[in-house]
Every structure is written in C-alpha cells, then in structure tokens.
Design an enzyme around this catalytic site. Structure first.
Site, PDB file in Angstrom:
ATOM      1  CE  LYS A 138     -42.185  25.585 -11.707  1.00 23.46           C
ATOM      2  NZ  LYS A 138     -40.976  25.601 -12.574  1.00 23.46           N
ATOM      3  CB  THR A 139     -41.856  27.555 -16.836  1.00 22.93           C
ATOM      4  OG1 THR A 139     -41.684  26.385 -16.033  1.00 22.93           O
ATOM      5  CG2 THR A 139     -40.662  27.695 -17.763  1.00 22.93           C
ATOM      6  CG  ASP A 151     -37.591  26.560 -11.946  1.00 24.77           C
ATOM      7  OD1 ASP A 151     -38.614  26.811 -11.299  1.00 24.77           O
ATOM      8  OD2 ASP A 151     -37.599  25.910 -13.008  1.00 24.77           O
ATOM      9  CD  GLU A 152     -39.602  22.710 -10.134  1.00 29.62           C
ATOM     10  OE1 GLU A 152     -40.165  22.647  -9.019  1.00 29.62           O
ATOM     11  OE2 GLU A 152     -40.196  22.482 -11.198  1.00 29.62           O
ATOM     12  CD  GLN A 174     -46.170  21.006  -7.733  1.00 28.72           C
ATOM     13  OE1 GLN A 174     -45.871  20.232  -8.638  1.00 28.72           O
ATOM     14  NE2 GLN A 174     -46.521  22.267  -7.968  1.00 28.72           N
ATOM     15  NE  ARG A 205     -48.278  16.847 -11.602  1.00 29.58           N
ATOM     16  CZ  ARG A 205     -47.826  18.095 -11.558  1.00 29.58           C
ATOM     17  NH1 ARG A 205     -47.077  18.544 -12.542  1.00 29.58           N
ATOM     18  NH2 ARG A 205     -48.159  18.898 -10.579  1.00 29.58           N
TER      19      ARG A 205
END
Length: 744
Positions: free
Chosen positions: A33-34, A219-220, A250, A609
């Site tokens: 994503k980033t 973002d997010e 998420q 994770r």
C-alpha cells in the site's frame, strides 16, 4: 517517461496512473500500500509535472508522513519543500494559524492535549459545584469527543446529529469551548472542527485551499471519522481528484471515532469513483494468508477482496491449547527460548499480542522467570510524565501567556506558598473581570491595593510578584527570538524546579531529573534540525507528534495489544487469549451492532502481522475479574479450515480444529516449565566493532555515580548500554546523550 513504475504489479500500476477523478484503492494486508501511494505522488510530480504545491497527502501519524516524504524525495530527486504530506491534525493546525484572524485566536494559540483538556473540564465543573466524585470529567469529554468526531461545533445547523441542547452535558460543552477560546487555545478535536467551521463561515477561504490542492490523497481511509470525511469532501469538491487508500477489513478503531461507512459508501458519495484492489500479499506465507482470508470472509461489512501470495506455503498455524492462563504464558516463554536457542531467531523478530493490556502481566512474569528480555509497547509516553509536563507548561506559558491551564499547573510548582485557595481567588477574579488568568495576575501585582477584596497574605504577594517578574523576563526573551534551549534552561533553573528535585535525593527525583535532561536533549536536537525555528515551533512539533519518543531496543521480544500491532510485522507472532469472552471480547458479544465483525477484523489484523510462523494460544481456564472462567476456544479459531492448522493440546498434537487427544505421548511441547534453568538466553551475533563502553567496563555517570556495564549494543551515536550502579539500580542509556566516562 521515468522508470517509477518498474517493480509494480498491474493493479499497483493502475492505482498510480489513475490520477483523474475519485479513486478508491482497497489495499489488503501486506499488499504494498505505502509503496503504491508514494509512487503515485512521485508519478504526479515527475511524470505528470504537477507542482508539489498542488498536492496534499493526509495520513494519521507523523512518522508515516516523514517516511513518505523521504521516499518521495529519494524516488524523484526533486525539491519537495512545498509538498504537504502530513497528518489531519497537523494540516488543520497549520490552516488555523494561517487564518487566525478569521477565528478570533492569535497565531500562537495553544493546543491542549488530553490531560490539559481534563484539567480544564474539572475547572468548568468545579465552578458549578460539581466534583469529580459526582461527575467524572472524562464522561463529559467523551461526549464532546463524539461531537467533534461528527464535525459539530457550537451553533452548527446543517447536521444530522440528535443533539438535546437542554442536556447539561451540552451546556458544559459550550462553557468548555468558551474557556478554550478565552485561553487562546483549542483541543485536538477542535483543530478539525475549527477548520470545518472556518470553511463553512468563509467560503472564500475554502476556495483558496480548493484552488491550491488539485490532487488530494488520503492514507488509511478506513480509519477516518465523519469529521475527517467532511474535510476531505470539501477540499476535493472542486477538482474531484481524490485518491483514498484503505482496507475495510482492517477497520478496528470505531471506539475512537472511525466510521467504516466512509469506505463502504465511497461510490455512493462519489458516484464516478473508480475502485481498484491490491490483493497480492508480499508479507506472509500462503497458509497464513489463506487462513486469514477464510476468517474475514465471514464478515458482511466489506467490499470484498481475494488475497493471494506467491510466497511459499510455510508451516501450519499452530493452535496451542493450555490448561490455564499461567500454563499458556509458560508455554510461550518456553517456545521463545527454543526459537532463540535452536533456530537462532532474534528476539526482535518475535512478538506477543493480547486483546487487552491486563493480559500482559502474567506473560511478563513468565518471561522474567527465565530472563527473556522484552519490552511492552504502549506504556507511559515520555511527554506524559509529570516532570516533563511541568516544564512544558512553563514553556507553553512563555509562548502563550493567555494559556491559563499551563499557568495554573506551574504557579505553585515548585512550591511557592500559592496554594489552591489563593489560586481559586485569582481564577475567580479573572472570570469576574473577563481576563485570562495571566492578565489578572499582572494587574494584581502592579497594584495589590486595587484588589483589596481579594484577601492574600504578604507571603503570597511576594511570591506572586517574583513569579510574574520571572515569567515576564522569559516572555521578553522569547519575543527577542531567544533559542528554545536557553529559554528551557532559564525556566528550569530560575523557577527553582531543578533545585527542588536535587534537594530531594531520592530515586524518584533522580529519575525525574534524568527525564528533564532528556527533554533538554530533545530541544537541542530540534534546534539542530531546525536552526531558525523558535520555541513555539518546538512546542507544536511535540504536541502534534505522538511518535516523538521512540523506544530503543537491545533485541527485546515485543509485547503489545493487537490494536498497537496494526501496521507492524514480525517473523514469529504469538496471539494469546484466543477464547470466547476474551477474543472476541465479552463487551463485543454483548454489544452487537457490528461489534462482533470489528472483533473479527481485529483477529484478521493479528493473523496478518505474522510473516513465517503464527501461534494462536488459548487456555481452558483463565482468571478474569477475580474468578476462574472456562470460556472455550474462540469462534475465530473454529472458523479457520482444518487444513491450515496444527492443534496442540496438553495430551497430543493433531491436524484440524477442535479438542484432540493423541495416542502418541512423546511430544515434548509440554515438559515441566521448571525444567528450564534461569540463566539468560545467549544469542550468537556476528562480530561487531568495539564499543566505547564495552560489557564489563566500569563507568561513571554524571548523576548516578559509578557502575558497571551489563550490556552494550551498537557503536558511535547508536551505542546503547545497560548499567548497574553501586546501589543495584539498572538503567539503559543512549551513549550519545548520557554523561558517561570510563573509570580506570
């Protein structure tokens, strides 16, 4: 055309190149994503020749914003000084300072944190004769927080909230807001609602920002609340070039205002939107990704993604069934030792997650028993410690004398004989005269006779006169652009604060002195990074940056809540307490209204994770609320297909999900915990350059005296040492900042 798109998969390329109109990128866990978001910004500037002045990227942490800026700069090699990659709160703080004339505040207004907001609310309630035992100020602040989350400010008419203006809480909200304004301050929630109010009342101001920011990125996005949604919608309404990146699977922060509807209803709010999905996972093994996908697929509040990976299958997920929570903790500690000794896996590659902070205690006990180093993520942060907040209050008062809360905090710290009764008289006089506390105080010391109705002793008068003179000198120095470090040193020593701690000579005071020294280091470091910046800029950087204090680690196992684990990754992850009423929590099971789905999203976050190994542990019996509870395994364990699991019980090992027995009794996973010796686990590391303070050397610390180095890691400015002093105290220092010298 640049080579920015090299190394991206087809969906990532589409997300980068789709620059016109609204776009929502649904980015699954570990899908790059980033990288995609950073490349999109670089692509706009480098390939499409968009000025960085025209781009605004909003995220949720200063650390993420800094990392994005650094990566964009490295990618493009361009001057990105005008590019705004920042947090919602930092962006709004900047807007309010630039447009201060419109909102009736000065540009030096103070931003109150949670502690300061609570203190102010206590004052508001106290004036009405309401004490903390009758009404907890946090309850009112929670009410106000919900108003802020939904973008409400006093007097707003165009809203869909069901607000009862006759509710006493609403009147407290109004008075609290007035007190903030009188103190030339705002709280965190008020930063964003303040900008919304500004844009609502002054359309020309809004248009200036709409004209400037032609490309907006968020973002997010799953973590945004309705207030942030309103802000983004307003800014993007002119050019419609809005790109949001997020993952509804998420969305785990509804308790702090995040509204999953923002992502679920994106097409409804932006009818011409393009929806793209990043579904390839680069982080985890195939077993982990496919198992997690089966669990999250049971949720109904989702857009839908099919996560996949080219990574190897990896090991089966291990479900560890234990007789008790104590046995659970002991098994985890034993397995960590095995991984470290048998497979040379570093502690830093291992993490233990739990649903609630209260679960950490028994795990910590087990780790300590066999000397496993660990760190708990999410403890008291540096800038929340009392002594640090005291010194920060002095500095805030220097920048903004109208900050009555900071003034009331330190007017008698250290003790000057200005007690609660005297302070209350001064506060009452300030309210009566319509002045800030500082203004009332300045008037008082000029002519005490003019305030004969305020009965103040001669000793208090003397203390007030000295205090006001001292603060006035600091204010004058600040206006003359004195260095923040010089102002800090004068505030520390001329206030008597340092001497008062030094005189105490106890361990607590020594620790406080060490923290104050670290605050001085932080100010010095800020000056080095921002030579032209003043004290006000330092204070704002601290208030807005929740990641100012970074935890240094000597190779510790990480312990944290699942909420704290979001955005992180570890090779080997232990998810503990996988039981009904624990994970999912009993509150979510009672609440309904989608809470169970958020718990499942939280479990999905925990699973994803892990990169290589995932352990899901539970106990047949657990002490909860002072009673032994038998909850049974979590529903989430039973939702994982058996092909992905290895279920380990005290009596055996089996494939699948459920309680199993095995005829084989030769598995040693449940040997007696006490068979382990308690010597520290030694992990073999590659040779490294010699340190300035090697293990075993004798040292002298400027504050604590002589001691011995127990552990040392790193060299040069990165060297960290653990020292045992003569009195037995053990402390960890970064050599760069500590006053250390070798003793021959």
């Amino acid at each position: 055309m640049s080579n920015l798109l090299e190394g991206l998969n087809s969906q990532q390329k589409a997300a980068v190149e789709s620059i016109d109109g609204p776009v929502m990128v649904l980015a699954g866990a570990g899908s790059g994503k980033t990288k995609t978001l950073v490349t999109r910004i670089a692509y706009l500037m480098d390939d499409m020749q968009v000025s960085p002045f025209r781009i605004l990227a909003l995220t949720f942490s200063n650390k993420a914003a800094r990392e994005m800026r650094e990566r964009i700069s490295q990618m493009t090699g361009l001057d990105i000084g005008a590019l705004q990659v920042t947090t919602f709160h930092a962006f709004c703080a900047r807007v309010l300072r630039q447009e201060a004339d419109f909102i009736g505040l000065s540009r030096s207004f103070t931003i109150y944190d949670g502690t300061e907001s609570k203190a102010l609310m206590k004052q508001v309630l106290g004036r009405r004769g309401i004490g903390p035992k009758e009404l907890n100020p946090k309850d009112v602040l929670y009410y106000i927080e919900q108003l802020h989350h939904n973008g409400y400010w006093p007097g707003r008419k165009d809203h869909d909230l069901d607000i009862d203006e006759s509710d006493p809480f609403y009147s407290y909200f109004l008075e609290y807001t007035e007190e903030l304004h009188r103190a030339n301050a705002t709280d965190f929630g008020g930063l964003i609602t303040g900008v919304l109010e500004l844009f609502s009342k002054y359309p020309d101001v809004l248009k200036r920002y709409q004209d400037r920011f032609r490309y907006l990125l968020v973002d997010e996005y799953q973590d945004t609340n309705r207030c942030q949604f309103d802000l983004v919608t307003l800014l993007a309404s002119q050019h419609s070039n809005l790109c949001v990146v997020g993952d509804e699977d998420q969305s785990i922060y509804s308790w702090r205002g995040a509204d999953i509807r923002n992502i679920l209803d994106f097409e409804e709010n932006f009818p011409k939107a393009k929806i793209l999905r990043l579904e390839q996972n680069y982080r985890s093994s195939k077993n982990i990704i496919e198992a997690a996908s089966h669990v999250i697929a049971r949720n109904t509040q989702r857009k839908g993604k099919t996560m996949w990976t080219d990574n190897a299958d990896g090991e089966s997920i291990r479900v560890i069934e234990n007789e008790s929570d104590k046995k659970e903790a002991e098994w985890i500690a034993k397995e960590i030792v095995r991984l470290a000794r048998s497979e040379s896996i570093p502690y830093t590659d291992m993490a233990i997650f739990y649903r609630a902070n209260s679960q950490s205690r028994i795990i910590e006990d087990a780790l300590r028993q066999i000397n496993i180093r660990y760190r708990v993520i999410g403890g008291i942060k540096f800038y929340e410690r009392k002594e640090v907040k005291d010194l920060m209050a002095y500095l805030k008062l220097v920048v903004n004398p109208k900050d009555s809360l900071s003034l009331s905090r330190i007017i008698n710290v250290p003790v000057r004989g200005i007690g609660a009764t005297s302070l209350r008289k001064l506060e009452d006089e300030a309210v009566r005269s319509g002045k800030s506390l500082w203004e009332a105080l300045e008037s008082l010391v000029v002519d005490f006779s003019a305030f004969s109705h305020i009965r103040i002793t001669a000793k208090v008068k003397s203390s007030l006169t000295t205090f006001v003179s001292f603060v006035q000198e600091l204010i004058a120095l600040n206006e003359q652009k004195a260095k923040p470090s010089d102002l800090f040193e004068r505030a520390l020593h001329e206030s008597g604060y340092w001497d008062s701690l030094k005189a105490a000579k106890d361990h607590e005071s020594l620790a406080r002195m060490e923290n104050i020294q670290e605050l001085g280091n932080a100010i010095a470091q800020f000056e080095g990074d921002h030579p032209q910046a003043g004290l006000g800029e330092f204070l704002e950087s601290v208030t807005l940056d929740t990641t100012t204090e970074e935890s240094d680690s000597l190779g510790d196992v990480s312990l944290m809540t699942v909420h704290g684990a979001k955005g992180l990754e570890f090779g080997h992850v232990f998810v503990t307490g996988c039981e009904e009423n624990v994970f999912p929590s009993w509150r979510s099971l009672e609440d309904g209204s989608g809470a169970d789905e958020e718990e499942r999203r939280l479990f999905y976050v925990a699973m994803t994770r892990a990169m290589k190994r995932l352990y899901l542990t539970f106990a047949r019996g657990r002490m909860l609320f002072g009673q032994l509870k038998f909850n049974g395994p979590s529903r989430f364990l039973l939702e994982i297909p058996k092909d992905y699991l290895q279920w380990v019980s005290p009596k055996g090992v089996a494939k699948g999900n459920g309680f199993f027995n095995s005829s084989s009794n030769d598995n040693d996973d449940f040997d007696d915990f006490n068979d382990f010796d308690d010597e520290p686990v030694i992990q073999v590391a590659a040779p490294k350059p010699s340190s300035k303070f090697p293990k075993g050397s004798r040292i002298s610390h400027g504050l604590y005296g002589e001691g011995q180095v127990l552990d040392s890691e790193g060299v040069g400015v990165d060297e960290i040492v653990v020292i045992k002093f003569i009195d037995g105290t053990r402390k960890k220092f970064k050599v760069k900042f500590a006053p250390l010298s070798l003793v021959n």
